[in-house]
Scaffold this motif. Structure first.
Motif, PDB file in Angstrom:
ATOM      1  N   GLU A 210       8.153   2.238   2.588  1.00 46.21           N
ATOM      2  CA  GLU A 210       7.721   1.227   1.609  1.00 46.21           C
ATOM      3  C   GLU A 210       8.896   0.411   1.073  1.00 46.21           C
ATOM      4  N   SER A 216       2.286  -2.522  -0.048  1.00 47.26           N
ATOM      5  CA  SER A 216       2.214  -1.450  -1.036  1.00 47.26           C
ATOM      6  C   SER A 216       2.091  -0.079  -0.381  1.00 47.26           C
ATOM      7  N   ARG A 217       2.501   0.941  -1.098  1.00 52.25           N
ATOM      8  CA  ARG A 217       2.407   2.315  -0.621  1.00 52.25           C
ATOM      9  C   ARG A 217       0.949   2.679  -0.297  1.00 52.25           C
ATOM     10  N   LYS A 218       0.054   2.211  -1.163  1.00 51.93           N
ATOM     11  CA  LYS A 218      -1.367   2.499  -0.959  1.00 51.93           C
ATOM     12  C   LYS A 218      -1.869   1.943   0.379  1.00 51.93           C
ATOM     13  N   THR A 219      -1.424   0.736   0.720  1.00 52.74           N
ATOM     14  CA  THR A 219      -1.831   0.119   1.991  1.00 52.74           C
ATOM     15  C   THR A 219      -1.277   0.896   3.170  1.00 52.74           C
TER      16      THR A 219
END
Length: 251
Positions: A210, A216-219
């Motif tokens: 990241e 984003s980390r979530k993605t």
């Protein structure tokens, strides 16, 4: 009398095969020739596109070559030689298009089957059945190699506790998301540290990754399995899978 009329009407309504129409055309039915050429344009486009490795439009020179070749195939077709007119015309179209490509130096990345290029005059003993047989054998061999590659990839995925089913279920649904995931995979491949981590730990170095991507980390976590799969394709000896992704990977 009524039965006779019904039989005649049934015969008239019976759909003619392309072989039947070829005989009529060879006997001088120009109107039918024009109809057949129009009706079989999709077949011609598909055949020419398979050689050129891109979609072919009617305005392209290659399509014109294919159309002329199909016309010639209809006039030259001999049902006594056994093969269908579709198989025969497919070979003729490919041979003419390949010959055009060679003469004009186009499509350097096109793999040319030389057995389809030689002229009948240069191979008087080579029948159309033999040419079709050679082409079919090539297709079978390619199909076998594709299956072997997929099996190899499946085994590779299993080391990362992934499966094709999971990839289908969890692959990004939108094109822009897929492209972002592919870019992330390329980042992993181009980083010795990230790639070594992935291969050793069998998981994606999300925290380190990241910091190097604009996502984003979530993605990253959401597309983790897809990113890993693309990375494995990029670093592995997967000719057909890489070719399938070639347009997006720009390699």
């Amino acid at each position: 009398m009524l039965n006779v009329i019904l039989i005649l009407l049934a015969k008239q309504k019976k759909k003619q095969t392309l072989e039947d129409m070829a005989i009529r055309i060879q006997n001088g039915d120009e109107q039918l020739l024009n109809i057949v050429l129009e009706d079989y344009k999709p077949f011609i486009k598909k055949t020419v596109s398979s050689v050129c490795k891109r979609y072919i439009y009617e305005s392209d020179d290659e399509f014109s070559i294919g159309l002329i070749a199909f016309h010639d195939a209809i006039l030259k077709y001999n049902h006594q030689r056994g093969s269908s007119i579709i198989s025969f015309s497919e070979v003729i179209i490919k041979r003419k298009v390949i010959d055009y490509i060679r003469k004009n130096g186009r499509y350097q990345d096109v793999s040319i089957d030389m057995s389809l290029v030689e002229d009948d005059e240069e191979n008087p003993n080579l029948t159309i059945e033999q040419i079709v047989s050679v082409e079919e054998y090539g297709k079978q061999q390619e199909g076998t190699k594709r299956r072997e590659e997929i099996i190899s990839f499946q085994e590779h995925l299993s080391h990362f506790k992934l499966s094709f089913h999971e990839l289908v279920e969890q692959s990004p649904k939108h094109e822009d998301a897929r492209l972002n995931a592919i870019d992330i995979a390329k980042t992993v491949v181009n980083s010795k540290e990230l790639l070594e981590y992935l291969l050793e730990k069998k998981r994606l170095p999300i925290k380190k990754l990241e910091k190097q991507v604009n996502v984003s980390r979530k993605t990253i976590e959401r597309n983790r399995k897809y990113i890993i799969a693309i990375t494995l394709i990029l670093i592995g000896d997967y000719v057909y899978l890489r070719d399938y992704l070639k347009g997006r990977l720009e390699i």
